[in-house]
Write an enzyme that holds these catalytic residues in place. Structure first.
Site, PDB file in Angstrom:
ATOM      1  N   SER A 112       0.847  -1.190   0.000  1.00  0.00           N
ATOM      2  CA  SER A 112       0.000   0.000   0.000  1.00  0.00           C
ATOM      3  C   SER A 112       0.885   1.243   0.000  1.00  0.00           C
ATOM      4  O   SER A 112       2.019   1.212   0.505  1.00  0.00           O
ATOM      5  CB  SER A 112      -0.867  -0.013   1.257  1.00  0.00           C
ATOM      6  OG  SER A 112      -1.345   1.277   1.520  1.00  0.00           O
ATOM      7  N   SER A 113       0.355   2.343  -0.524  1.00  0.00           N
ATOM      8  CA  SER A 113       1.146   3.574  -0.568  1.00  0.00           C
ATOM      9  C   SER A 113       1.405   4.146   0.828  1.00  0.00           C
ATOM     10  O   SER A 113       2.246   5.039   0.975  1.00  0.00           O
ATOM     11  CB  SER A 113       0.441   4.621  -1.442  1.00  0.00           C
ATOM     12  OG  SER A 113      -0.826   4.912  -0.921  1.00  0.00           O
ATOM     13  N   CYS A 114       0.724   3.622   1.856  1.00  0.00           N
ATOM     14  CA  CYS A 114       0.966   4.147   3.211  1.00  0.00           C
ATOM     15  C   CYS A 114       2.288   3.646   3.795  1.00  0.00           C
ATOM     16  O   CYS A 114       2.633   4.008   4.916  1.00  0.00           O
ATOM     17  CB  CYS A 114      -0.193   3.846   4.146  1.00  0.00           C
ATOM     18  SG  CYS A 114      -0.383   2.106   4.493  1.00  0.00           S
ATOM     19  N   TYR A 141      -0.323  -1.195  10.099  1.00  0.00           N
ATOM     20  CA  TYR A 141      -0.544  -1.778   8.769  1.00  0.00           C
ATOM     21  C   TYR A 141       0.664  -1.524   7.871  1.00  0.00           C
ATOM     22  O   TYR A 141       1.162  -2.427   7.184  1.00  0.00           O
ATOM     23  CB  TYR A 141      -1.814  -1.143   8.178  1.00  0.00           C
ATOM     24  CG  TYR A 141      -2.163  -1.593   6.788  1.00  0.00           C
ATOM     25  CD1 TYR A 141      -2.707  -2.858   6.573  1.00  0.00           C
ATOM     26  CD2 TYR A 141      -1.980  -0.768   5.686  1.00  0.00           C
ATOM     27  CE1 TYR A 141      -3.053  -3.278   5.288  1.00  0.00           C
ATOM     28  CE2 TYR A 141      -2.317  -1.167   4.405  1.00  0.00           C
ATOM     29  CZ  TYR A 141      -2.861  -2.428   4.213  1.00  0.00           C
ATOM     30  OH  TYR A 141      -3.197  -2.834   2.943  1.00  0.00           O
ATOM     31  N   LYS A 145       3.289  -4.230   6.139  1.00  0.00           N
ATOM     32  CA  LYS A 145       3.547  -4.273   4.696  1.00  0.00           C
ATOM     33  C   LYS A 145       5.029  -4.048   4.391  1.00  0.00           C
ATOM     34  O   LYS A 145       5.583  -4.666   3.483  1.00  0.00           O
ATOM     35  CB  LYS A 145       2.683  -3.233   3.970  1.00  0.00           C
ATOM     36  CG  LYS A 145       1.185  -3.562   3.988  1.00  0.00           C
ATOM     37  CD  LYS A 145       0.907  -4.800   3.159  1.00  0.00           C
ATOM     38  CE  LYS A 145      -0.559  -5.130   3.066  1.00  0.00           C
ATOM     39  NZ  LYS A 145      -0.816  -6.378   2.320  1.00  0.00           N
ATOM     40  N   THR A 169      -1.808   2.598  -4.960  1.00  0.00           N
ATOM     41  CA  THR A 169      -2.400   3.766  -4.313  1.00  0.00           C
ATOM     42  C   THR A 169      -3.766   3.364  -3.732  1.00  0.00           C
ATOM     43  O   THR A 169      -4.139   2.188  -3.754  1.00  0.00           O
ATOM     44  CB  THR A 169      -2.537   4.896  -5.360  1.00  0.00           C
ATOM     45  OG1 THR A 169      -2.895   6.077  -4.672  1.00  0.00           O
ATOM     46  CG2 THR A 169      -3.566   4.578  -6.430  1.00  0.00           C
ATOM     47  N   ASN A 170      -4.564   4.326  -3.222  1.00  0.00           N
ATOM     48  CA  ASN A 170      -5.894   3.999  -2.676  1.00  0.00           C
ATOM     49  C   ASN A 170      -6.777   3.402  -3.773  1.00  0.00           C
ATOM     50  O   ASN A 170      -6.889   3.980  -4.848  1.00  0.00           O
ATOM     51  CB  ASN A 170      -6.569   5.268  -2.138  1.00  0.00           C
ATOM     52  CG  ASN A 170      -5.915   5.782  -0.864  1.00  0.00           C
ATOM     53  OD1 ASN A 170      -4.700   5.707  -0.713  1.00  0.00           O
ATOM     54  ND2 ASN A 170      -6.715   6.304   0.038  1.00  0.00           N
ATOM     55  N   HIS A 184     -12.974   2.491   3.273  1.00  0.00           N
ATOM     56  CA  HIS A 184     -12.148   3.574   2.742  1.00  0.00           C
ATOM     57  C   HIS A 184     -13.052   4.718   2.285  1.00  0.00           C
ATOM     58  O   HIS A 184     -14.270   4.586   2.242  1.00  0.00           O
ATOM     59  CB  HIS A 184     -11.300   3.062   1.576  1.00  0.00           C
ATOM     60  CG  HIS A 184     -10.200   2.143   2.004  1.00  0.00           C
ATOM     61  ND1 HIS A 184     -10.249   0.782   1.812  1.00  0.00           N
ATOM     62  CD2 HIS A 184      -9.020   2.388   2.631  1.00  0.00           C
ATOM     63  CE1 HIS A 184      -9.149   0.237   2.294  1.00  0.00           C
ATOM     64  NE2 HIS A 184      -8.383   1.179   2.806  1.00  0.00           N
ATOM     65  N   ASP A 285      -7.544  13.386   9.662  1.00  0.00           N
ATOM     66  CA  ASP A 285      -7.281  13.631   8.238  1.00  0.00           C
ATOM     67  C   ASP A 285      -6.353  12.567   7.661  1.00  0.00           C
ATOM     68  O   ASP A 285      -6.363  12.309   6.464  1.00  0.00           O
ATOM     69  CB  ASP A 285      -6.558  14.980   8.073  1.00  0.00           C
ATOM     70  CG  ASP A 285      -7.522  16.114   7.773  1.00  0.00           C
ATOM     71  OD1 ASP A 285      -8.687  15.829   7.437  1.00  0.00           O
ATOM     72  OD2 ASP A 285      -7.093  17.283   7.878  1.00  0.00           O
TER      73      ASP A 285
HETATM   74  O1  GFB Z   1      -9.647   6.216   2.595  1.00  0.00           O
HETATM   75  P1  GFB Z   1      -9.299   6.633   3.970  1.00  0.00           P
HETATM   76  O2  GFB Z   1     -10.061   6.002   5.068  1.00  0.00           O
HETATM   77  O3  GFB Z   1      -7.812   6.324   4.264  1.00  0.00           O
HETATM   78  O4  GFB Z   1      -9.493   8.231   4.140  1.00  0.00           O
HETATM   79  P2  GFB Z   1      -6.364   6.946   4.115  1.00  0.00           P
HETATM   80  C1  GFB Z   1      -9.006   9.157   3.234  1.00  0.00           C
HETATM   81  C2  GFB Z   1      -9.381  10.574   3.668  1.00  0.00           C
HETATM   82  O5  GFB Z   1     -10.800  10.763   3.505  1.00  0.00           O
HETATM   83  C3  GFB Z   1      -9.051  10.950   5.108  1.00  0.00           C
HETATM   84  C4  GFB Z   1     -11.343  11.383   4.676  1.00  0.00           C
HETATM   85  O6  GFB Z   1      -8.567  12.274   5.140  1.00  0.00           O
HETATM   86  C5  GFB Z   1     -10.425  10.877   5.804  1.00  0.00           C
HETATM   87  O7  GFB Z   1     -10.503  11.714   6.944  1.00  0.00           O
HETATM   88  N1  GFB Z   1     -12.764  11.028   4.821  1.00  0.00           N
HETATM   89  C6  GFB Z   1     -13.805  11.896   4.793  1.00  0.00           C
HETATM   90  C7  GFB Z   1     -13.276   9.793   4.989  1.00  0.00           C
HETATM   91  N2  GFB Z   1     -14.959  11.260   4.987  1.00  0.00           N
HETATM   92  C8  GFB Z   1     -14.675   9.951   5.091  1.00  0.00           C
HETATM   93  C9  GFB Z   1     -15.490   8.789   5.272  1.00  0.00           C
HETATM   94  O8  GFB Z   1     -16.707   8.832   5.378  1.00  0.00           O
HETATM   95  N3  GFB Z   1     -14.838   7.591   5.320  1.00  0.00           N
HETATM   96  C10 GFB Z   1     -13.466   7.491   5.208  1.00  0.00           C
HETATM   97  N4  GFB Z   1     -12.886   6.283   5.263  1.00  0.00           N
HETATM   98  N5  GFB Z   1     -12.684   8.588   5.060  1.00  0.00           N
HETATM   99  C11 GFB Z   1      -5.843   4.443   4.454  1.00  0.00           C
HETATM  100  C12 GFB Z   1      -5.028   3.663   5.418  1.00  0.00           C
HETATM  101  O9  GFB Z   1      -5.527   5.748   4.689  1.00  0.00           O
HETATM  102  O10 GFB Z   1      -5.514   4.191   3.112  1.00  0.00           O
HETATM  103  C13 GFB Z   1      -4.796   2.278   5.024  1.00  0.00           C
HETATM  104  O11 GFB Z   1      -5.602   3.786   6.689  1.00  0.00           O
HETATM  105  C14 GFB Z   1      -4.515   2.118   3.562  1.00  0.00           C
HETATM  106  O12 GFB Z   1      -3.742   1.789   5.761  1.00  0.00           O
HETATM  107  C15 GFB Z   1      -5.467   2.898   2.709  1.00  0.00           C
HETATM  108  O13 GFB Z   1      -3.199   2.480   3.261  1.00  0.00           O
HETATM  109  C16 GFB Z   1      -5.143   2.808   1.239  1.00  0.00           C
HETATM  110  O14 GFB Z   1      -6.020   7.212   2.685  1.00  0.00           O
HETATM  111  O15 GFB Z   1      -6.143   8.097   5.036  1.00  0.00           O
END
Ligand code: GFB
Length: 323
Positions: A112-114, A141, A145, A169-170, A184, A285
């Site tokens: 993962s990109s993280c 996580y 990885k 990436t995501n 996500h 965030d």
């Molecule tokens: O996709 P996400 O959960 O993961 O969140 P990350 C991306 C951004 O969207 C963050 C915002 O800034 C969240 O605060 N966001 C806004 C929301 N509303 C929402 C919502 O309703 N749901 C979610 N989920 N986010 C993950 C990692 O990071 O990315 C994993 O935790 C993995 O380890 C994955 O690498 C690809 O991009 O922040």
């Protein structure tokens, strides 16, 4: 198109029912690879090293695309750090070690990109691995990885295996997890906006400030990239595998990103919700930006084909069927 993999080769895809694994199965079948080894979690517990060892010795797959993982969005990662670390370490260790014992020719390990530092220079190159502190919301996580990457690299160096770690990436796409808490951002936003529209609400609440940047890739595009890499002719594949001093690592992304606010506007339009978006800044965030440098991948003749808006339309159709 002929490549390295013989059409009769046995290809094992751990995690074949998930978002990534199911897309990889579709792509393998589309390209005529039909000798696929697929086992559900009830048939094969990947956390159990003895079960995995027996299975791998019995089946002796030629190739593996390792997609099985405990995954989730920012809140899931933050809420279950122990599970994210333990399950990912254990599953990948069982698979990589037993792939070596079974003589697997090539293995793709999906990360993962993280794995890159929280404040990494953008876009993030493969060389940026282990150059700074990780984002705390997904550190367990990410470290699991990174352990998988190191394991592939170490086994290549010590045992001459040909394992390649790919860092997507995501991702989003059909079969995603649409849970309101643990998903996500794209499936989460689709679900939230759909509910708000169905209930005629005049606003929807999203997490954080909306200012972080994220890059997204549709799962079918990821699958095409993975099969493309696994099937590379040996001279090309060897450019990234088999070096003492360069990690066997390739980023997979589309090379473009946008803010979560911009993403929310696209989802809003696709879903057809016309209320207001509010931001709950008590929610994290995460990392401010994680745009992948995809020049290694693009140099190998691969490009994404599905735009973000088209991908979100397809994802919304999938949500409507799945809900
Ligand atoms: O996709 P996400 O959960 O993961 O969140 P990350 C991306 C951004 O969207 C963050 C915002 O800034 C969240 O605060 N966001 C806004 C929301 N509303 C929402 C919502 O309703 N749901 C979610 N989920 N986010 C993950 C990692 O990071 O990315 C994993 O935790 C993995 O380890 C994955 O690498 C690809 O991009 O922040």
């Amino acid at each position: 198109m002929s490549g390295f993999i013989d059409k009769n080769s046995k290809i094992y895809v751990p995690g074949h029912t998930g978002l990534v694994g199911s897309a990889i199965i579709r792509e393998l079948q589309r390209r005529g690879f039909d000798n696929l080894l697929l086992k559900s979690i009830d048939e094969l517990d990947l956390l159990d090293s003895k079960v995995v060892a027996d299975f791998m010795q019995r089946e002796k797959p030629d190739f593996i695309i390792q997609c099985a993982a405990k995954v989730g969005g920012i809140i899931a990662n933050n809420t279950y750090p122990g599970q994210f670390f333990y399950e990912n370490m254990r599953i990948q260790t069982n698979i990589i070690h037993n792939a070596y014992l079974a003589g697997v020719k090539r293995l793709l390990f999906l990360g993962s990109s993280c794995i890159y530092p929280k404040h990494c220079p953008q876009p993030m190159k493969e060389e940026h691995l282990l150059t700074g502190e990780l984002e705390p919301t997904n550190r367990p996580y990410a470290l699991a990885k990174i352990g998988g990457i190191e394991m592939c690299w170490s086994y290549n160096r010590q045992y001459g295996t040909r394992y390649l770690a790919v860092m997507p990436t995501n991702l989003y796409g059909p079969g995603d997890n649409y849970d309101l808490q643990n998903s996500h951002v794209i499936p989460g936003l689709i679900h939230k906006m759909h509910l708000a529209k169905s209930e005629n609400r005049d606003s929807v609440e999203l997490w954080g400030t909306g200012s972080p940047y994220r890059e997204f890739l549709y799962s079918d595009d990821l699958a095409r990239a993975c099969v493309h890499l696994l099937d590379l002719e040996d001279d090309m594949y060897s450019k990234f595998v088999g070096h003492e001093d360069i990690a066997p690592l390739i980023n997979i992304g589309c090379g473009e990103d946008q803010t979560i606010k911009e993403l929310a506007e696209i989802v809003k339009e696709v879903v057809g919700f016309d209320g207001e978006i509010k931001w709950d800044t008590s929610k994290p965030d995460g990392t401010p930006r994680k745009l992948l440098d995809v020049s290694r991948l693009f140099s190998l003749g691969w490009k994404p084909s599905i735009s973000l808006k088209d991908g979100i339309k397809l994802a919304y159709e999938d949500f409507l069927i799945a809900k």
